[in-house]
Design an enzyme around this catalytic site. Structure first.
Site, short mmCIF file in Angstrom:
data_model
loop_
_atom_site.label_atom_id
_atom_site.label_comp_id
_atom_site.label_asym_id
_atom_site.label_seq_id
_atom_site.Cartn_x
_atom_site.Cartn_y
_atom_site.Cartn_z
N TYR A 54 7.58 4.98 5.73
CA TYR A 54 8.71 5.57 6.44
C TYR A 54 9.05 4.66 7.61
O TYR A 54 8.17 3.99 8.18
CB TYR A 54 8.42 7.01 6.90
CG TYR A 54 7.10 7.18 7.63
CD1 TYR A 54 7.04 7.12 9.03
CD2 TYR A 54 5.92 7.42 6.93
CE1 TYR A 54 5.84 7.28 9.70
CE2 TYR A 54 4.72 7.58 7.60
CZ TYR A 54 4.68 7.52 8.98
OH TYR A 54 3.49 7.68 9.64
N LYS B 50 -4.61 12.91 5.16
CA LYS B 50 -5.62 12.56 4.16
C LYS B 50 -7.04 12.79 4.67
O LYS B 50 -7.98 12.81 3.88
CB LYS B 50 -5.45 11.10 3.73
CG LYS B 50 -4.20 10.84 2.91
CD LYS B 50 -4.11 9.40 2.45
CE LYS B 50 -3.71 8.47 3.58
NZ LYS B 50 -2.38 8.76 4.13
N GLU C 186 2.36 20.46 15.21
CA GLU C 186 1.07 19.77 15.30
C GLU C 186 0.65 19.41 16.72
O GLU C 186 -0.17 18.50 16.91
CB GLU C 186 1.07 18.51 14.42
CG GLU C 186 1.40 18.78 12.97
CD GLU C 186 1.19 17.57 12.10
OE1 GLU C 186 0.15 16.89 12.25
OE2 GLU C 186 2.05 17.29 11.26
N TYR D 261 3.42 -3.13 5.75
CA TYR D 261 4.73 -3.67 5.41
C TYR D 261 4.75 -3.92 3.91
O TYR D 261 3.88 -4.62 3.39
CB TYR D 261 5.03 -4.98 6.14
CG TYR D 261 6.49 -5.34 5.99
CD1 TYR D 261 7.45 -4.70 6.78
CD2 TYR D 261 6.91 -6.25 5.03
CE1 TYR D 261 8.80 -5.00 6.61
CE2 TYR D 261 8.26 -6.54 4.86
CZ TYR D 261 9.19 -5.91 5.65
OH TYR D 261 10.53 -6.18 5.49
N GLN D 262 5.69 -3.26 3.20
CA GLN D 262 6.65 -2.28 3.65
C GLN D 262 5.94 -0.98 4.08
O GLN D 262 4.97 -0.58 3.45
CB GLN D 262 7.61 -1.93 2.50
CG GLN D 262 8.59 -3.02 2.14
CD GLN D 262 9.80 -2.97 3.08
OE1 GLN D 262 10.21 -1.93 3.54
NE2 GLN D 262 10.33 -4.13 3.38
N PRO D 263 6.51 -0.31 5.11
CA PRO D 263 5.97 1.00 5.48
C PRO D 263 6.50 2.08 4.54
O PRO D 263 7.48 1.87 3.82
CB PRO D 263 6.51 1.20 6.89
CG PRO D 263 7.82 0.48 6.88
CD PRO D 263 7.61 -0.74 6.00
N HIS E 26 -1.95 2.51 11.72
CA HIS E 26 -3.04 3.21 11.05
C HIS E 26 -4.38 2.89 11.71
O HIS E 26 -4.66 1.73 12.01
CB HIS E 26 -3.10 2.81 9.58
CG HIS E 26 -1.83 3.06 8.83
ND1 HIS E 26 -1.66 4.10 7.95
CD2 HIS E 26 -0.63 2.40 8.85
CE1 HIS E 26 -0.44 4.08 7.45
NE2 HIS E 26 0.20 3.05 7.98
N HIS F 241 4.65 2.90 13.15
CA HIS F 241 3.40 3.64 13.26
C HIS F 241 2.24 2.70 12.92
O HIS F 241 2.40 1.72 12.21
CB HIS F 241 3.39 4.87 12.34
CG HIS F 241 3.65 4.55 10.90
ND1 HIS F 241 4.91 4.26 10.41
CD2 HIS F 241 2.81 4.47 9.83
CE1 HIS F 241 4.84 4.03 9.11
NE2 HIS F 241 3.57 4.14 8.74
N TRP G 289 9.96 15.03 10.57
CA TRP G 289 8.58 15.44 10.84
C TRP G 289 7.95 14.59 11.94
O TRP G 289 7.13 15.09 12.72
CB TRP G 289 7.74 15.38 9.56
CG TRP G 289 7.54 14.00 8.99
CD1 TRP G 289 8.28 13.37 8.06
CD2 TRP G 289 6.49 13.08 9.35
NE1 TRP G 289 7.79 12.12 7.80
CE2 TRP G 289 6.69 11.92 8.57
CE3 TRP G 289 5.42 13.13 10.23
CZ2 TRP G 289 5.85 10.81 8.67
CZ3 TRP G 289 4.57 12.03 10.33
CH2 TRP G 289 4.79 10.89 9.55
#
EC number: 3.6.1.59
Length: 328
Positions: A264, A198, A176, A260-262, A270, A268, A166
């Protein structure tokens, strides 16, 4: 949220997915490509409530879907908007008294359907791993040294099958493309900025965006060195400028951080509204991007040297790996 199921015969449940469940819905949607029809909410039935969060104003429910895997339904009360509150108070002022004590009183107020929006997020098909993700359970803090990372965490990551198709679909404009807020196309130091699922983009109070880097060789905070400073600076500077230009929110009102931990393993970042108590913004998981940049300026190998703390749920396989070697 709860488990739901179309009224059809039960079928075998799919095998449990490996690795952490993603924070976004792309992977779940990817599992049913080409399905343009809405999920049949009217034909499902609740099996159990996984978790009910008063703080998040959300419920997580799960159950067999009539397909090879389960479905998880997340129900969330969307944030109030100013015009909605004014309409509610002006037009629907009937209150049902529940309690009065001195200057305090509580009431029930029943808004009309148009002022009672609930956001429904469907995870379908959902594996046992997704069910565990939303199930309320104990968590444990892990203090991971660099040696722990090399000997426990990294081998675990490499042994799992983490699908991030994705992410590649967004980066390659296969999905997207119309949601991209900003892009720096440089293959080495570039990224795309997209709204997180979200956030419904109807109000700024819970603003939430994700910056996905173009390069595919950086899994997490542990991989970052001084070599990545141009990339991180681009995300920090261009990301803030893009949010201010599109949404009018200044950089001083943004929380910009890495996990951390991510959830995936593709780097990336946020971007959330500073006043929003976003999931995963707690001290044991969030690392402010500006702090990350400063740390790498002080020491090019900072994140290959220091211990990092993170929380793991009781059912997570990685926790079991730490327990097996006596690190918990």
């Amino acid at each position: 949220g709860g488990a739901v199921r179309p009224r059809s015969p039960r079928r075998p449940r799919a095998a449990m997915a490996d690795g952490p469940a993603p924070k976004r819905r792309r992977e779940e949607e990817e599992a049913a490509p080409g399905s343009g029809a809405p999920f049949p909410l009217s034909s499902v039935r609740l099996r159990r409530i996984l978790r009910d969060s008063a703080r998040e104003k959300a419920a997580f429910v799960t159950g067999p879907s009539g397909e090879p895997t389960d479905a998880v339904l997340i129900l969330e009360r969307t944030p109030f908007q100013e015009e909605e509150i004014e309409e509610l108070l002006r037009t629907h002022t009937k209150l049902q008294l529940q309690m009065r004590n001195d200057i305090y009183s509580t009431y029930r107020l029943y808004p009309p359907p148009e002022l009672s929006e609930i956001k429904a997020t469907v995870v379908y098909p959902a594996t046992e791993k997704h069910l565990q993700k939303y199930l309320r359970q104990e968590v444990h803090l892990i203090r991971e040294t660099w040696e722990d990372y090399k000997n426990i965490t990294l081998p675990f990551i490499q042994s799992q099958s983490f699908s991030i198709q994705w992410v590649y679909n967004i980066l390659e404009k296969k999905a997207e493309a119309d949601r991209i807020i900003h892009e720096n196309p440089d293959p080495h130091n570039g990224f795309v900025l997209v709204p997180d699922f979200k956030w419904n983009q109807n109000q700024l109070e819970d603003l939430y965006l994700i910056a996905l880097v173009h390069r595919r060789d950086v899994k997490s905070l542990r991989d970052l060195t001084a070599e990545h400073l141009p990339l991180l600076r681009n995300i920090l500077q261009e990301g803030k400028e893009a949010v201010t230009k599109r949404f009018g929110v200044p950089g001083s009102q943004l929380r910009i951080y890495l996990h951390y931990q991510p959830s995936y393993y593709h780097l990336h970042v946020h971007f959330t509204a500073l006043g929003y108590d976003a999931p995963g913004s707690s001290a044991e998981r969030a690392h402010l991007l500006e702090d990350v940049v400063d740390n790498l300026l002080l020491d090019a190998g900072y994140y290959q040297k220091r211990a990092l703390t993170f929380a793991l749920r009781a059912d997570e396989p990685l926790l079991k790996k730490f327990q097996e070697v006596g690190r918990v």
